[in-house]
Write a protein that holds these residues in place. Structure first.
Motif, PDB file in Angstrom:
ATOM      1  N   GLY A   1      -1.557   7.670  -9.544  1.00  0.00           N
ATOM      2  CA  GLY A   1      -0.172   7.343  -9.901  1.00  0.00           C
ATOM      3  C   GLY A   1       0.634   8.616 -10.048  1.00  0.00           C
ATOM      4  O   GLY A   1       0.380   9.598  -9.342  1.00  0.00           O
ATOM      5  N   GLY A   2       1.602   8.619 -10.975  1.00  0.00           N
ATOM      6  CA  GLY A   2       2.352   9.834 -11.249  1.00  0.00           C
ATOM      7  C   GLY A   2       1.402  10.951 -11.669  1.00  0.00           C
ATOM      8  O   GLY A   2       1.536  12.099 -11.267  1.00  0.00           O
ATOM      9  N   SER A   3       0.433  10.594 -12.509  1.00  0.00           N
ATOM     10  CA  SER A   3      -0.736  11.438 -12.779  1.00  0.00           C
ATOM     11  C   SER A   3      -1.909  10.734 -12.113  1.00  0.00           C
ATOM     12  O   SER A   3      -1.979   9.509 -12.149  1.00  0.00           O
ATOM     13  CB  SER A   3      -1.058  11.492 -14.269  1.00  0.00           C
ATOM     14  OG  SER A   3      -0.039  12.105 -14.975  1.00  0.00           O
TER      15      SER A   3
ATOM     16  N   ASN B   1       8.931  13.912  -6.078  1.00  0.00           N
ATOM     17  CA  ASN B   1       7.672  13.701  -6.790  1.00  0.00           C
ATOM     18  C   ASN B   1       7.215  12.246  -6.675  1.00  0.00           C
ATOM     19  O   ASN B   1       6.228  11.869  -7.286  1.00  0.00           O
ATOM     20  CB  ASN B   1       7.775  14.142  -8.252  1.00  0.00           C
ATOM     21  CG  ASN B   1       8.832  13.368  -8.996  1.00  0.00           C
ATOM     22  OD1 ASN B   1       9.382  12.399  -8.462  1.00  0.00           O
ATOM     23  ND2 ASN B   1       9.137  13.796 -10.205  1.00  0.00           N
ATOM     24  N   ASP B   2       7.942  11.433  -5.902  1.00  0.00           N
ATOM     25  CA  ASP B   2       7.598  10.016  -5.762  1.00  0.00           C
ATOM     26  C   ASP B   2       7.014   9.784  -4.373  1.00  0.00           C
ATOM     27  O   ASP B   2       7.621  10.131  -3.360  1.00  0.00           O
ATOM     28  CB  ASP B   2       8.852   9.163  -5.959  1.00  0.00           C
ATOM     29  CG  ASP B   2       8.499   7.689  -6.092  1.00  0.00           C
ATOM     30  OD1 ASP B   2       7.789   7.154  -5.208  1.00  0.00           O
ATOM     31  OD2 ASP B   2       8.930   7.080  -7.075  1.00  0.00           O
ATOM     32  N   ILE B   3       5.831   9.176  -4.352  1.00  0.00           N
ATOM     33  CA  ILE B   3       5.125   9.050  -3.078  1.00  0.00           C
ATOM     34  C   ILE B   3       5.865   8.147  -2.087  1.00  0.00           C
ATOM     35  O   ILE B   3       5.709   8.277  -0.870  1.00  0.00           O
ATOM     36  CB  ILE B   3       3.662   8.605  -3.314  1.00  0.00           C
ATOM     37  CG1 ILE B   3       2.745   9.179  -2.246  1.00  0.00           C
ATOM     38  CG2 ILE B   3       3.535   7.121  -3.407  1.00  0.00           C
ATOM     39  CD1 ILE B   3       1.346   9.436  -2.697  1.00  0.00           C
ATOM     40  N   ARG B   4       6.730   7.260  -2.607  1.00  0.00           N
ATOM     41  CA  ARG B   4       7.510   6.414  -1.687  1.00  0.00           C
ATOM     42  C   ARG B   4       8.442   7.271  -0.830  1.00  0.00           C
ATOM     43  O   ARG B   4       8.545   7.075   0.385  1.00  0.00           O
ATOM     44  CB  ARG B   4       8.338   5.386  -2.466  1.00  0.00           C
ATOM     45  CG  ARG B   4       7.505   4.250  -2.994  1.00  0.00           C
ATOM     46  CD  ARG B   4       8.269   3.399  -3.952  1.00  0.00           C
ATOM     47  NE  ARG B   4       8.285   4.010  -5.269  1.00  0.00           N
ATOM     48  CZ  ARG B   4       8.372   3.348  -6.412  1.00  0.00           C
ATOM     49  NH1 ARG B   4       8.508   2.041  -6.391  1.00  0.00           N
ATOM     50  NH2 ARG B   4       8.360   3.963  -7.559  1.00  0.00           N
TER      51      ARG B   4
ATOM     52  N   ALA C   1      -3.440   1.894 -10.763  1.00  0.00           N
ATOM     53  CA  ALA C   1      -2.180   2.598 -11.057  1.00  0.00           C
ATOM     54  C   ALA C   1      -1.214   2.529  -9.858  1.00  0.00           C
ATOM     55  O   ALA C   1      -1.562   1.953  -8.819  1.00  0.00           O
ATOM     56  CB  ALA C   1      -2.427   4.028 -11.505  1.00  0.00           C
ATOM     57  N   GLY C   2      -0.018   3.103 -10.049  1.00  0.00           N
ATOM     58  CA  GLY C   2       1.084   2.898  -9.092  1.00  0.00           C
ATOM     59  C   GLY C   2       0.700   3.084  -7.640  1.00  0.00           C
ATOM     60  O   GLY C   2       0.975   2.229  -6.789  1.00  0.00           O
ATOM     61  N   ILE C   3       0.045   4.193  -7.322  1.00  0.00           N
ATOM     62  CA  ILE C   3      -0.341   4.465  -5.932  1.00  0.00           C
ATOM     63  C   ILE C   3      -1.577   3.635  -5.564  1.00  0.00           C
ATOM     64  O   ILE C   3      -1.623   2.992  -4.507  1.00  0.00           O
ATOM     65  CB  ILE C   3      -0.604   5.980  -5.742  1.00  0.00           C
ATOM     66  CG1 ILE C   3       0.695   6.776  -5.952  1.00  0.00           C
ATOM     67  CG2 ILE C   3      -1.195   6.260  -4.366  1.00  0.00           C
ATOM     68  CD1 ILE C   3       0.515   8.294  -5.969  1.00  0.00           C
TER      69      ILE C   3
HETATM   70  P1  AMP Z   1       2.462   5.311 -12.020  1.00  0.00           P
HETATM   71  O1  AMP Z   1       2.447   6.648 -12.685  1.00  0.00           O
HETATM   72  O2  AMP Z   1       1.161   4.602 -12.160  1.00  0.00           O
HETATM   73  O3  AMP Z   1       3.638   4.478 -12.418  1.00  0.00           O
HETATM   74  O4  AMP Z   1       2.625   5.598 -10.455  1.00  0.00           O
HETATM   75  C1  AMP Z   1       3.757   6.236  -9.895  1.00  0.00           C
HETATM   76  C2  AMP Z   1       3.531   6.445  -8.402  1.00  0.00           C
HETATM   77  O5  AMP Z   1       3.128   5.203  -7.802  1.00  0.00           O
HETATM   78  C3  AMP Z   1       4.765   6.920  -7.652  1.00  0.00           C
HETATM   79  O6  AMP Z   1       4.407   7.913  -6.715  1.00  0.00           O
HETATM   80  C4  AMP Z   1       5.266   5.680  -6.951  1.00  0.00           C
HETATM   81  O7  AMP Z   1       5.818   5.974  -5.694  1.00  0.00           O
HETATM   82  C5  AMP Z   1       4.024   4.847  -6.755  1.00  0.00           C
HETATM   83  N1  AMP Z   1       4.389   3.425  -6.907  1.00  0.00           N
HETATM   84  C6  AMP Z   1       4.582   2.798  -8.083  1.00  0.00           C
HETATM   85  N2  AMP Z   1       4.943   1.500  -7.878  1.00  0.00           N
HETATM   86  C7  AMP Z   1       4.985   1.331  -6.538  1.00  0.00           C
HETATM   87  C8  AMP Z   1       5.299   0.237  -5.680  1.00  0.00           C
HETATM   88  N3  AMP Z   1       5.633  -0.966  -6.171  1.00  0.00           N
HETATM   89  N4  AMP Z   1       5.228   0.434  -4.352  1.00  0.00           N
HETATM   90  C9  AMP Z   1       4.873   1.620  -3.862  1.00  0.00           C
HETATM   91  N5  AMP Z   1       4.578   2.695  -4.595  1.00  0.00           N
HETATM   92  C10 AMP Z   1       4.628   2.565  -5.919  1.00  0.00           C
END
Ligand code: AMP
Length: 394
Positions: free
Chosen positions: A204-206, A276-279, A324-326
């Motif tokens: 995710g972010g981390s 810093n956002d993978i999207r 997590a997010g990624i």
């Molecule tokens: P987190 O720290 O777990 O919230 O994860 C953040 C990372 O996950 C960022 O790089 C986001 O781009 C990616 N991310 C979170 N939610 C989504 C989503 N619904 N679709 C695609 N990527 C996401």
């Protein structure tokens, strides 16, 4: 029993309210604020929202406020956050500059705002209390180790959730129970079946990767600080320690500036030069940006390196879990990490993987020896459960 779990950032406050009365585990409310400039007001607004939603009549209805605290000097596990504990967190601010100061000031503000409500922290290091000695060490003089220069491990709440849930989904109630009771009996509950070996990828972010044997962690890719291991959103990840004095001399940077850049200008942001956002990085890579593509390739490369480490440490794996997010949302990253591992009995189902987003799923083929899974994490629930146990035992 109502437990409010507060997630504190330097400019954000997010919360979830749980009811853990009897055997129930219900989330009653969740919310949050970004770009907070007045933290005391944000706490008041949070409490007002809980009242407006009819979930509490007053602060007295909260059995505790729980926090996913990061690291403290001489403290781990689930503890009462009195001023001594806050000072112990403050003493390690330099280890987690992006996280600890927010908890130090936020917990003090909660103590002022709700003085009659117990404040309880589950430290992110708690899950790694039983990792082998060799997995705790760096090659430093003993005085450094004693001062705190060792592998602590973080993301403990998330990886503990995965330890429990993966065992449940794999039909191993014995291991799930062991993971649930970890902070009660230090992982000594009996396991009936063969060893259960899980590699948990919190991306995710981390990001961090943990090897888990029978519900108990054997190590974590995050070492002394939450700036280590895989590259993070804007934090550096693993780096040769000699890079720091070298960069200071070669680029004329002060120590404070090096520290700032490693926390704010590194990781995926530094590598991609995009975000810093993978999207955003993914969108740039798809439109031909070579640096963005390189950042994604590096992230995948580092994840595979840690999977390799835990495959050896665990003598194989029964499951590899993405969260997590990624991990939950980015099927291309999952595909990259799992590519060409057939010789290890790891085989992704590309169609199921591509269709899986933010939901529990098995994404490996039926013939894959290692089960590949997606499991949305629930760190706040882990905190609430441990806070409940803490309150019941005092
Ligand atoms: P987190 O720290 O777990 O919230 O994860 C953040 C990372 O996950 C960022 O790089 C986001 O781009 C990616 N991310 C979170 N939610 C989504 C989503 N619904 N679709 C695609 N990527 C996401």
């Amino acid at each position: 029993m109502k437990v409010l779990v507060a997630n504190l950032g330097s400019t954000s406050l997010k919360w979830r309210l749980f009811d853990l009365s009897g055997g129930t585990e219900r989330m009653l409310h969740k919310g949050g604020f970004e770009r907070v400039t007045d933290y005391p007001k944000a706490i008041d607004d949070c409490l007002a929202q809980l009242k407006d939603a009819g979930q509490i009549d007053s602060e007295q209805d909260l059995a505790a406020v729980g926090f996913k605290t990061v690291i403290a000097k001489g403290l781990s596990g689930c503890v009462r956050l009195d001023e001594g504990a806050v000072k112990a967190m403050e003493a390690f601010n330099a280890i987690a500059p992006a996280h600890n100061p927010a908890y130090v000031s936020g917990v003090r503000l909660f103590a002022q705002r709700v003085p009659q409500v117990p404040l309880v922290g589950l430290f992110e290091t708690a899950f790694y209390q039983w990792i082998p000695e060799a997995a705790q060490r760096y090659g430093v003089p003993e005085a450094w180790f004693e001062a705190g220069v060792r592998r602590w491990g973080f993301h403990g709440a998330s990886h503990k959730f995965i330890a429990e849930r993966s065992a449940e989904l794999l039909g191993r109630e014995d291991v799930a129970n062991r993971a649930r009771r970890l902070y009660v009996d230090s992982g000594k509950s009996a396991v009936q079946g063969p060893p259960l070996r899980v590699i948990s990828l919190h991306l995710g972010g981390s990001s961090s990767i943990t090897g888990i044997l029978n519900g108990v962690a054997v190590g974590n890719s995050l070492g002394m600080s939450p700036q280590s291991g895989l590259p993070h959103n804007n934090r550096v990840g693993d780096l040769d320690s000699f890079a720091v004095p070298f960069a200071m001399r070669a680029l004329g940077l002060s120590l404070d500036e090096v520290e700032r850049q490693m926390c704010k200008e590194g990781g995926l942001k530094g590598l991609s030069g995009v975000s810093n956002d993978i999207r955003d990085i993914d969108a740039a890579a798809k439109s031909g940006d070579a640096r963005a593509k390189r950042a994604l390739d590096f992230f995948v490369h580092e994840a595979r390196r840690w999977i390799g480490a835990y495959l050896v440490q665990l003598n194989g794996a029964d499951a590899i879990v993405f969260t997590a997010g990624i991990g939950e949302n980015r099927s291309e990253i999952r595909a990259g990490i799992c590519s060409d591992l057939g010789h290890l009995g790891i085989e992704l189902d590309p169609q199921v993987n591509a269709a899986t987003r933010a939901t529990e799923a098995v994404i490996s083929t039926p013939r894959s020896a290692v089960r590949l899974m997606v499991i949305p994490t629930n760190e706040e629930l882990v905190v609430a459960r441990e806070v409940k146990r803490f309150l019941e035992n005092i």
